[in-house]
Design a protein around this motif. Structure first.
Motif, PDB file in Angstrom:
ATOM      1  N   GLY A 183     -24.045  13.042  55.049  1.00  0.00           N
ATOM      2  CA  GLY A 183     -23.114  11.923  54.993  1.00  0.00           C
ATOM      3  C   GLY A 183     -22.093  12.088  53.880  1.00  0.00           C
ATOM      4  N   LEU A 184     -22.564  12.558  52.739  1.00  0.00           N
ATOM      5  CA  LEU A 184     -21.677  12.749  51.598  1.00  0.00           C
ATOM      6  C   LEU A 184     -20.610  13.791  51.895  1.00  0.00           C
ATOM      7  CD1 LEU A 184     -21.527  11.592  48.710  1.00  0.00           C
ATOM      8  CD2 LEU A 184     -22.764  13.632  47.942  1.00  0.00           C
ATOM      9  N   SER A 185     -20.980  14.827  52.606  1.00  0.00           N
ATOM     10  CA  SER A 185     -20.039  15.884  52.966  1.00  0.00           C
ATOM     11  C   SER A 185     -18.880  15.326  53.786  1.00  0.00           C
ATOM     12  CB  SER A 185     -20.757  16.988  53.749  1.00  0.00           C
ATOM     13  OG  SER A 185     -19.856  17.969  54.207  1.00  0.00           O
ATOM     14  N   ILE A 186     -19.195  14.431  54.703  1.00  0.00           N
ATOM     15  CA  ILE A 186     -18.149  13.822  55.528  1.00  0.00           C
ATOM     16  C   ILE A 186     -17.253  12.920  54.688  1.00  0.00           C
ATOM     17  CG2 ILE A 186     -17.712  12.183  57.402  1.00  0.00           C
ATOM     18  CD1 ILE A 186     -20.266  13.239  58.746  1.00  0.00           C
ATOM     19  N   LEU A 187     -17.869  12.077  53.865  1.00  0.00           N
ATOM     20  CA  LEU A 187     -17.095  11.103  53.095  1.00  0.00           C
ATOM     21  C   LEU A 187     -16.194  11.753  52.059  1.00  0.00           C
ATOM     22  CD1 LEU A 187     -19.815   8.365  52.524  1.00  0.00           C
ATOM     23  CD2 LEU A 187     -17.784   8.174  53.947  1.00  0.00           C
ATOM     24  N   LEU A 188     -16.653  12.843  51.467  1.00  0.00           N
ATOM     25  CA  LEU A 188     -15.877  13.481  50.409  1.00  0.00           C
ATOM     26  C   LEU A 188     -14.949  14.576  50.913  1.00  0.00           C
ATOM     27  CD1 LEU A 188     -18.483  13.786  47.499  1.00  0.00           C
ATOM     28  CD2 LEU A 188     -16.789  11.989  47.913  1.00  0.00           C
ATOM     29  N   ARG A 189     -15.390  15.322  51.949  1.00  0.00           N
ATOM     30  CA  ARG A 189     -14.630  16.504  52.340  1.00  0.00           C
ATOM     31  C   ARG A 189     -14.434  16.650  53.844  1.00  0.00           C
ATOM     32  NH1 ARG A 189     -17.295  20.832  48.037  1.00  0.00           N
ATOM     33  NH2 ARG A 189     -16.613  19.697  46.176  1.00  0.00           N
TER      34      ARG A 189
END
Length: 215
Positions: free
Chosen positions: A113-119
Motif C-alpha cells: 500500500g505504501l508503495s502505491i501511495l508514495l510512488r
C-alpha cells in the motif's frame, strides 16, 4: 500515511547501526508472521532492498510479532493528531491496508500500500483512494460512505484547524464532489467516474491530494 512511516523510520534510526543485510534477511525469515523475501518485495513494489530493510526494521520495532492490529494502528496514528480524534479515520485506513480482511496488517500489506501511495502512478493512487472511500467494498462510493470518510478526516484535524471548520463544511464538500463525480446521477460513483472527475478537475484533484496527505 506519512505519520505511520515517520514513526517506523524514526524507531529504526534509534537502533544500533551494526546490523547488516544478512542480519535483516535472517530476521525476516524468523519472524512469527513471516513476510515475503526481500527480492520478491522489491519486484512487487517501488522500493529498493535498502529501503525495504529500513521500513522492515521500523515495522518490526513497532510490531514485534510481525503484524499490526487495528488498536496498535490507531495508537500510532493518534500520536500525530493530538488535537483531534483520529480513531475513525485510522479505522478506515486500516481497512484499506487490510486487503485480506483478517483484522491485521502484515509487512507485505503495509509496503504494498505504501508503495502505491508514495510512488505509484496517478491512476494507481486514485484507485487506492477509491477503495478507501468504498467502505462496504461493493465497487461504488455512495454519498453516505464519502460523508463518513470526510467527517472522519475533519474530526482527525481537530478543533485547532485554521480557519475554523463549520459544522456543515464536510457535507458541502461531499455535495460538491458528488455533483461533479456522479455523471449519470444514479446516486453512486464508480471507479471510472471517480478517476475521470479527479483527472479533469484540478480543484477536485487538489482536494483529494489534501485528503491523501493525511494517509
Amino acid at each position: 500515511m506519512g505519520a505511520v512511516v515517520g514513526t517506523l523510520t524514526m524507531q529504526t534510526k534509534q537502533r544500533r547501526p551494526s546490523r547488516d543485510k544478512t542480519d535483516d534477511e535472517l530476521e525476516m525469515t524468523m519472524v512469527c508472521h513471516r513476510p515475503e523475501g526481500l527480492e520478491q518485495l522489491e519486484a512487487q513494489t517501488n522500493f529498493s532492498k535498502q529501503e525495504l530493510q529500513i521500513l522492515y526494521r521500523g515495522f518490526k520495532n513497532e510490531c514485534p510479532s510481525g503484524v499490526v492490529n487495528e488498536e496498535t494502528f490507531k495508537h500510532i496514528y493518534a500520536q500525530f493528531f493530538p488535537h483531534g480524534d483520529a480513531s475513525m479515520y485510522a479505522h478506515y485506513l486500516f481497512s484499506a491496508f487490510d486487503t485480506t480482511n483478517n483484522g491485521s496488517i502484515k509487512f507485505k500489506d503495509f509496503v504494498m500500500g505504501l508503495s502505491i501511495l508514495l510512488r505509484g502512478t496517478l491512476r494507481e493512487k486514485l484507485e487506492w483512494t477509491f477503495h478507501l472511500y468504498d467502505i462496504n467494498r461493493d465497487g461504488y462510493i455512495n454519498r453516505e460512505e464519502m460523508t463518513e470518510i470526510v467527517r472522519a478526516i475533519y474530526d482527525m484535524m481537530g478543533k485547532y484547524t485554521y480557519p475554523a471548520i463549520k459544522g456543515d463544511v464536510p457535507q458541502q464538500h461531499v455535495d460538491a464532489f458528488f455533483q461533479k463525480m456522479d455523471k449519470n446521477k444514479d446516486g453512486v460513483v464508480t471507479m471510472e467516474e471517480f478517476i475521470i472527475a479527479c483527472q479533469e478537475d484540478e480543484n477536485m484533484m487538489r482536494s483529494m491530494q489534501l485528503f491523501e496527505n493525511v494517509m
